[in-house]
Write an enzyme that holds these catalytic residues in place. Structure first.
Site, short mmCIF file in Angstrom:
data_model
loop_
_atom_site.label_atom_id
_atom_site.label_comp_id
_atom_site.label_asym_id
_atom_site.label_seq_id
_atom_site.Cartn_x
_atom_site.Cartn_y
_atom_site.Cartn_z
N HIS A 17 0.84 -1.21 0.00
CA HIS A 17 0.00 0.00 0.00
C HIS A 17 0.87 1.26 0.00
O HIS A 17 0.62 2.20 -0.75
CB HIS A 17 -0.93 -0.01 1.23
N ASP A 122 -6.53 5.38 0.79
CA ASP A 122 -6.39 3.96 0.48
C ASP A 122 -7.81 3.39 0.52
O ASP A 122 -8.59 3.69 1.43
CB ASP A 122 -5.51 3.35 1.58
C1 UDX Z 1 -1.04 -6.86 -0.70
C2 UDX Z 1 -2.01 -7.27 -1.83
O1 UDX Z 1 -1.80 -8.59 -2.23
C3 UDX Z 1 -1.90 -6.32 -2.98
O2 UDX Z 1 -2.60 -6.74 -4.10
C4 UDX Z 1 -2.39 -4.99 -2.49
O3 UDX Z 1 -2.45 -4.07 -3.52
C5 UDX Z 1 -1.48 -4.55 -1.37
O4 UDX Z 1 -1.44 -5.54 -0.32
P1 UDX Z 1 1.64 -7.37 -0.72
O5 UDX Z 1 1.46 -8.72 -0.15
O6 UDX Z 1 2.37 -6.38 0.08
O7 UDX Z 1 0.26 -6.77 -1.21
O8 UDX Z 1 2.40 -7.57 -2.14
P2 UDX Z 1 2.58 -6.64 -3.40
O9 UDX Z 1 1.33 -5.96 -3.81
O10 UDX Z 1 3.22 -7.47 -4.40
O11 UDX Z 1 3.57 -5.50 -2.90
C6 UDX Z 1 4.83 -5.77 -2.38
C7 UDX Z 1 5.79 -4.65 -2.71
O12 UDX Z 1 7.00 -4.90 -2.00
C8 UDX Z 1 6.16 -4.55 -4.18
O13 UDX Z 1 6.12 -3.22 -4.61
C9 UDX Z 1 7.58 -5.11 -4.25
O14 UDX Z 1 8.39 -4.49 -5.22
C10 UDX Z 1 8.12 -4.81 -2.88
N1 UDX Z 1 9.15 -5.80 -2.48
C11 UDX Z 1 8.82 -7.09 -2.26
C12 UDX Z 1 10.46 -5.39 -2.36
O15 UDX Z 1 10.76 -4.21 -2.60
N2 UDX Z 1 11.39 -6.29 -1.99
C13 UDX Z 1 11.11 -7.60 -1.75
O16 UDX Z 1 12.04 -8.35 -1.40
C14 UDX Z 1 9.77 -8.02 -1.89
#
Ligand code: UDX
Length: 484
Positions: A17, A122
């Site tokens: 988020h 949000d």
């Molecule tokens: C959850 C929901 O699944 C998502 O659809 C919603 O919009 C937000 O909450 P989350 O589990 O945090 O999301 O995953 P994701 O939406 O993929 O976001 C993770 C973020 O962390 C990405 O921007 C990714 O680039 C970042 N990340 C992840 C890193 O920078 N480093 C890492 O090692 C892993």
């Protein structure tokens, strides 16, 4: 006279988020908005710690970039030492009562800042509805998810009234009860595509009621923005499926991409990033590495982590694995005996990466992901095909659309209808091999490269998301002028 636009942007506490909302905040700051970015104290603390800087240094950096920007925090009511990712339902329930605190913080803060002209909330922060009403400014709902999920979630109470929610076990298995009554001309939605917390087995959990409540308040909005792009999600018609009482609903994403294309990696990590990944990737052959990450929330049983590890070992490809220390359901991660030694020449295991830099590295040829929306879009934008292993919420629909609608990913058989299904090492191995080589992988790569180009075009001058963002800014100016 041109009014000063002041957007209060309020983010849920979560990596997926904060990243898109901060990037969106930057896009608005570049267009002259005064930004107040609000999140919980816990989240802000993590962001600062991960970046090894204090609040004053961060403020200075924003000033140096010419931004009018301030950060405010609100307490979430939990003790500092409590983990915020283990019981999401409890966290969301607490967020629902933060309205009065948010209003007090906004009112008490520095009187030298211009009056607030809109609240960009949000979409999972129902508490902002009352605050926007009390302050007398429009409430802009910002979806950090894809449009299909946003439409499903906004209409969850309708789906409840129609008997699609709670999702029954037999419907998960048969997948025959297709949902075609939602707006936005979505492809038929399967029971397995609905947010996983609406499954019958979760009825007694806090998250079930908390998200049905959010769904009711998601029907209160003056403007809707989605972090996606028209070319991916059925154009304007799909976004209009989200409109409430005819309010504008626009796709303005991927919001991080303009920054990225201009050479700025403006990701805001809540965990300290490993610094060795890129060097390690530099030493690998082009397109050979599988990047494995299930991000900040997903947990797996020890037995499941073992099967995954053994499958990664058996596939024979180099892999970069983000393995958080809290990933084994609250226990410390124990990998199969001898695994580290046997794979040390072609594996790197880290706690957290700079994901965009990893995905855009030429050595990376595939992504084993939980299909969070940000990760899914980042893979699309970097042209890296995926294997999806959804864990909860929107990740199921993201995985299904990646496989069946956009044809840029694979899934693991049976996980869609059983979130706890044990995925064997043999399945892990064979799915990775399909992704990384042969005609299946080649086709996925071809498809994703076309979408990569479409995403880039969308955020550039003249592109759909760029134009939609202009429309949003113009509309905010008109609204502010009408109040002067
Ligand atoms: C959850 C929901 O699944 C998502 O659809 C919603 O919009 C937000 O909450 P989350 O589990 O945090 O999301 O995953 P994701 O939406 O993929 O976001 C993770 C973020 O962390 C990405 O921007 C990714 O680039 C970042 N990340 C992840 C890193 O920078 N480093 C890492 O090692 C892993």
């Amino acid at each position: 006279m041109m009014p000063v636009l002041h957007a209060v942007i309020v983010s849920c506490p979560g990596q997926g988020h904060v990243n898109p909302l901060m990037n969106f905040a930057e896009l608005l700051a570049m267009r002259g908005f005064f930004i107040t970015f609000v999140t919980t104290e816990w989240t802000d603390q993590r962001l600062l710690e991960a970046a090894s800087k204090d609040a004053a240094a961060r403020d200075r950096e924003f000033q140096e970039r010419g931004f009018k920007f301030r950060f405010l925090t609100i307490p979430d009511g939990f003790k500092p030492e409590k983990g915020r990712t283990s019981d999401i339902g409890e966290v969301f329930l607490a967020l629902q009562s933060l309205g009065p605190t948010l209003e007090t913080v906004l009112m008490a803060a520095d009187k030298s800042v211009p009056p607030v002209t809109c609240i960009i909330s949000d979409s999972f922060l129902s508490c902002t509805a009352e605050v926007a009403k009390n302050i007398g400014v429009p409430r802009v709902l910002f979806w950090t998810t894809c449009t299909a999920y946003a439409i499903i979630q906004t209409n969850a109470n309708f789906l409840l009234s129609q008997g699609y929610i709670p999702v029954k076990e037999e419907d998960l298995k048969s997948k025959e009860k297709l949902i075609t009554c939602l707006p936005g001309k979505l492809p038929p939605i399967r029971p397995t595509d609905l947010p996983s917390f609406y499954r019958e087995q979760h009825i007694s959990e806090l998250i079930y009621g908390a998200f049905l409540h959010e769904s009711r308040i998601q029907k209160i909005a003056d403007y809707i923005l989605v972090n996606t792009f028209d070319e991916l999600e059925g154009g304007k018609e799909a976004q209009m499926g989200l409109s409430i009482n005819g309010c504008p609903a626009l796709a303005i994403g991927p919001v991080y991409l303009p920054n990225f294309l201009q050479g700025r990696n403006s990701m805001y990590s809540m965990w300290e990033e490993d610094k060795t990944c890129l060097q390690w990737l530099d030493a690998q052959a082009q397109g050979s590495v599988l990047y494995v990450s299930f991000d900040s929330i997903a947990v797996k049983s020890e037995k499941q982590l073992h099967e995954l590890a053994l499958g990664l070992e058996a596939c024979g490809y180099p892999f970069l694995w983000v393995l958080r220390s809290d990933m084994a359901q609250g226990k410390s991660v124990v990998l199969p005996e001898g695994f580290i030694d046997r794979t040390k020449d072609r594996a790197l295991i880290v706690n957290w990466t700079k994901q965009l830099e990893v995905l855009s590295h030429p050595s990376v040829g595939g992504f084993f992901t939980h299909n969070g929306w940000n990760s899914t879009m980042e893979a699309i934008n970097m042209g890296v095909p995926m294997i999806g292993w959804p864990y909860f919420s929107d990740q199921f629909v993201n995985c299904r659309f990646s496989k069946d609608v956009w044809k840029v990913g694979l899934d693991l058989e049976g996980v869609d209808s059983d979130e706890y299904k044990m995925v064997t090492k043999e399945i892990v191995e064979s799915t990775i091999k399909s992704l990384m080589k042969g005609c299946v992988g080649r086709k996925l790569r071809e498809n994703i490269l076309k979408l990569k180009e479409a995403a880039t075009n969308a955020v550039m001058e003249g592109g759909t998301s760029h134009a939609n963002l202009n429309t949003f800014v113009e509309d905010m100016i008109k609204l502010a002028k009408s109040k002067v």
